[in-house]
Design an enzyme around this catalytic site. Sequence first.
Site, mmCIF file in Angstrom:
data_model
loop_
_atom_site.group_PDB
_atom_site.id
_atom_site.type_symbol
_atom_site.label_atom_id
_atom_site.label_comp_id
_atom_site.label_asym_id
_atom_site.label_seq_id
_atom_site.Cartn_x
_atom_site.Cartn_y
_atom_site.Cartn_z
ATOM 1 N N HIS A 1 28.952 68.307 -57.317
ATOM 2 C CA HIS A 1 29.191 67.719 -58.792
ATOM 3 C C HIS A 1 27.717 68.182 -58.990
ATOM 4 O O HIS A 1 26.678 67.854 -60.125
ATOM 5 C CB HIS A 1 28.056 66.213 -58.692
ATOM 6 C CG HIS A 1 29.649 65.280 -58.230
ATOM 7 N ND1 HIS A 1 29.130 63.177 -58.085
ATOM 8 C CD2 HIS A 1 31.086 65.355 -58.289
ATOM 9 C CE1 HIS A 1 30.027 62.378 -58.050
ATOM 10 N NE2 HIS A 1 31.318 64.408 -58.153
ATOM 11 N N ASP B 1 35.507 72.969 -63.445
ATOM 12 C CA ASP B 1 35.959 71.113 -63.793
ATOM 13 C C ASP B 1 35.412 70.757 -64.680
ATOM 14 O O ASP B 1 34.241 70.462 -65.338
ATOM 15 C CB ASP B 1 35.499 70.695 -62.299
ATOM 16 C CG ASP B 1 36.349 69.429 -61.971
ATOM 17 O OD1 ASP B 1 36.311 69.102 -63.330
ATOM 18 O OD2 ASP B 1 35.964 68.855 -60.863
ATOM 19 N N HIS C 1 38.340 58.245 -64.186
ATOM 20 C CA HIS C 1 38.866 58.186 -63.227
ATOM 21 C C HIS C 1 38.983 56.740 -63.278
ATOM 22 O O HIS C 1 37.789 55.407 -63.243
ATOM 23 C CB HIS C 1 37.462 57.832 -62.093
ATOM 24 C CG HIS C 1 36.994 59.087 -61.010
ATOM 25 N ND1 HIS C 1 36.185 59.213 -60.597
ATOM 26 C CD2 HIS C 1 37.214 60.323 -61.329
ATOM 27 C CE1 HIS C 1 35.939 60.664 -59.422
ATOM 28 N NE2 HIS C 1 36.842 61.238 -60.871
ATOM 29 N N ARG D 1 38.743 74.656 -55.958
ATOM 30 C CA ARG D 1 39.264 73.767 -55.806
ATOM 31 C C ARG D 1 39.817 73.851 -56.843
ATOM 32 O O ARG D 1 40.561 74.911 -57.722
ATOM 33 C CB ARG D 1 38.491 72.438 -56.035
ATOM 34 C CG ARG D 1 38.994 70.862 -56.728
ATOM 35 C CD ARG D 1 38.035 69.896 -56.556
ATOM 36 N NE ARG D 1 37.365 69.647 -58.020
ATOM 37 C CZ ARG D 1 35.798 69.552 -57.559
ATOM 38 N NH1 ARG D 1 35.813 70.559 -56.386
ATOM 39 N NH2 ARG D 1 35.066 69.964 -58.759
ATOM 40 N N GLU E 1 42.787 71.738 -59.654
ATOM 41 C CA GLU E 1 42.677 70.319 -59.934
ATOM 42 C C GLU E 1 43.854 70.427 -61.231
ATOM 43 O O GLU E 1 43.781 70.953 -62.154
ATOM 44 C CB GLU E 1 41.904 69.750 -60.502
ATOM 45 C CG GLU E 1 41.752 67.839 -61.194
ATOM 46 C CD GLU E 1 41.046 67.868 -61.188
ATOM 47 O OE1 GLU E 1 39.651 68.336 -61.531
ATOM 48 O OE2 GLU E 1 41.006 66.268 -61.307
ATOM 49 N N GLU F 1 44.048 67.640 -56.390
ATOM 50 C CA GLU F 1 42.757 68.162 -57.159
ATOM 51 C C GLU F 1 41.841 68.458 -55.350
ATOM 52 O O GLU F 1 40.975 68.120 -54.981
ATOM 53 C CB GLU F 1 41.771 67.598 -57.919
ATOM 54 C CG GLU F 1 41.456 66.289 -57.386
ATOM 55 C CD GLU F 1 40.259 65.847 -58.036
ATOM 56 O OE1 GLU F 1 39.305 65.855 -58.150
ATOM 57 O OE2 GLU F 1 40.294 64.558 -58.895
ATOM 58 N N HIS G 1 43.440 60.699 -58.155
ATOM 59 C CA HIS G 1 42.535 59.938 -58.578
ATOM 60 C C HIS G 1 43.270 58.820 -60.116
ATOM 61 O O HIS G 1 44.066 60.427 -60.762
ATOM 62 C CB HIS G 1 40.842 59.794 -59.479
ATOM 63 C CG HIS G 1 40.657 60.571 -59.650
ATOM 64 N ND1 HIS G 1 40.905 60.653 -61.863
ATOM 65 C CD2 HIS G 1 39.933 61.965 -59.720
ATOM 66 C CE1 HIS G 1 40.056 62.111 -61.937
ATOM 67 N NE2 HIS G 1 39.497 62.914 -60.618
ATOM 68 N N TYR H 1 35.484 73.961 -49.152
ATOM 69 C CA TYR H 1 34.442 74.333 -49.399
ATOM 70 C C TYR H 1 33.811 74.498 -48.018
ATOM 71 O O TYR H 1 33.966 73.519 -46.948
ATOM 72 C CB TYR H 1 33.570 72.884 -49.727
ATOM 73 C CG TYR H 1 34.177 72.087 -50.632
ATOM 74 C CD1 TYR H 1 33.788 72.865 -52.255
ATOM 75 C CD2 TYR H 1 35.638 70.981 -50.573
ATOM 76 C CE1 TYR H 1 35.429 72.183 -53.642
ATOM 77 C CE2 TYR H 1 36.105 70.672 -51.837
ATOM 78 C CZ TYR H 1 36.453 71.591 -53.186
ATOM 79 O OH TYR H 1 36.776 70.848 -54.249
ATOM 80 N N HIS I 1 36.479 65.111 -49.675
ATOM 81 C CA HIS I 1 37.131 64.002 -50.698
ATOM 82 C C HIS I 1 38.386 63.874 -50.982
ATOM 83 O O HIS I 1 39.250 65.025 -50.466
ATOM 84 C CB HIS I 1 36.580 63.925 -52.624
ATOM 85 C CG HIS I 1 37.082 66.274 -52.517
ATOM 86 N ND1 HIS I 1 38.413 65.847 -53.522
ATOM 87 C CD2 HIS I 1 36.963 67.101 -52.823
ATOM 88 C CE1 HIS I 1 38.652 67.469 -54.074
ATOM 89 N NE2 HIS I 1 37.065 68.021 -53.952
ATOM 90 N N ASP J 1 41.348 66.524 -66.966
ATOM 91 C CA ASP J 1 40.761 66.951 -66.080
ATOM 92 C C ASP J 1 40.808 67.977 -64.862
ATOM 93 O O ASP J 1 42.378 67.993 -64.562
ATOM 94 C CB ASP J 1 40.723 65.412 -65.128
ATOM 95 C CG ASP J 1 40.072 65.642 -63.865
ATOM 96 O OD1 ASP J 1 38.830 66.857 -63.588
ATOM 97 O OD2 ASP J 1 39.195 64.669 -62.838
ATOM 98 N N ASP K 1 14.521 56.608 -82.202
ATOM 99 C CA ASP K 1 15.813 56.941 -83.408
ATOM 100 C C ASP K 1 16.807 57.618 -82.836
ATOM 101 O O ASP K 1 18.437 56.703 -83.953
ATOM 102 C CB ASP K 1 14.990 57.684 -84.501
ATOM 103 C CG ASP K 1 13.947 55.716 -84.465
ATOM 104 O OD1 ASP K 1 14.248 55.202 -84.240
ATOM 105 O OD2 ASP K 1 13.054 56.891 -85.803
HETATM 106 N N1 GLY Z 1 36.062 65.617 -62.750
HETATM 107 C C1 GLY Z 1 35.894 64.822 -62.044
HETATM 108 C C2 GLY Z 1 37.317 64.951 -60.982
HETATM 109 O O1 GLY Z 1 37.933 65.842 -60.887
HETATM 110 O O2 GLY Z 1 37.379 63.820 -59.798
HETATM 111 MN MN MN Z 2 39.381 64.681 -61.220
HETATM 112 MN MN MN Z 3 37.659 66.996 -62.562
#
Ligand code: GLY
Ligand code: MN
Ligand code: MN
Length: 436
Positions: free
Chosen positions: A242, A259, A360, A404, A406, A383, A353, A387, A349, A270, A35
Amino acid sequence: MKHEPYSTRRSALLEQIGDGVAIIPTAPERVRNRDSHHPYRFDSYFWYLSGFPEPEAIIVLLGGNDSQPVSRSIIFCRERNEEREVWDGFRYGPEAVCDAFGFDEAYAFAEFEHRLPDLIASRSRLWYAFGHEAAVDTEVISALNTVRAQSRAGKRAPGEIRDLREPLDRMRLIKDAHETDIMRRAAAIAAAGHARAMRTCRPGMAEYELEAELGYEFRKRGADGHAYSPIVAGGHNACILHYIENNRLLSEHALVLIDAGCELEGYASDITRTFPVSGRFSGVTRDAYEIVLAAQTAAIAAIKPGVPFIAYHDAALRVLVQGMIDLQLLAGSVDGIIESETYKPFYMHRTGHWLGLDVHDAGEYKSGDDWVVLQAGMALTVEPGLYIRPGATVPEHLHGIGIRIEDDVFVTTDGCEVYTSAPKSIAEIEEVMRRD
Ligand code: GLY
Ligand code: MN
Ligand code: MN
């Protein structure tokens, strides 16, 4: 008027759909277990055009044509229901929704299926995002077939079916003043969350304790919550892009990468920050951090109207690759390493974005073979990261470093504006983490 940004966007979309009919459903509620439902999150396209927060709602926009020159903006929504409102709270109902949200007409959600054939009949184009909400897909196909079956009665189904995401994504790519105001506020809340995590971080804490500090700050300052699953990654967990388990202890000599961003009125922030658990950068982490920071600075300097989206990634990459050479992760020339892509084990990466209602966010990155060109009003993240996974064939003292940084950026008429402001330089981070 309160509904103005939304009704203005509907009018702008109506201009583009001509003699067409557009159908935009919101997201369904989703069961979490038995529920209990997941916290409700509306569909971003629907929200962009309505600001209407309830589930079980669909917008139908009818463009003007020769026989009906005035366009119509229609919403189907849940009816008032005294018993359900005792359990779940207030519903606008079709009676109140037009005034509050600026629609021309409103009907009960339960009437959608029955009314849809007449709404789509005699419009030349149907604008709809097939493949997004399966239940509505079925209703739209059924309505098309109902109208087609009435051809002898003079009814005509739309001959052309167009993807509504195309015009809406183009619109969502350029943020209006209402959106940038919310995004700035979302960014300020997220930045406060990151600063709080830095202030409260102590060796031996669990990653989830810092996650709790962020969540506290987000809710305390009125955000709806996290915009996406937060990453709080101590030590080599930061090399898992992730990582969301957030259940390990923070060692005194490690860095921690966070992050996390909040959602406010539908919009995401973000931010990523990486800082030493001890509060002081050591020799090698200091060097690695300065490289990523320099890459971010170079990327930000490359963001301006008229340049292709990929330019800021390329700018960051050159600095990162030079840093990889300086750290003796790689040998060779910057151009040679970029050409051969041997940097990819350490930076896999893209540098950012689009950002908006979705973390995103909607919007193409390429049109054919060409990168989209930046324009004032676009919002994006910057960002870069570095690594060095444990086990990489590089000097051991570098193993497990994951960094990272960002920030969120608006493209302006002559460059860009970084509108996130959590501590970032080594001096700022060490100052906010000082314990004496
Ligand atoms: N937090 C998701 C990204 O940085 O793309
Ligand atoms: Mn991001
Ligand atoms: Mn992020």
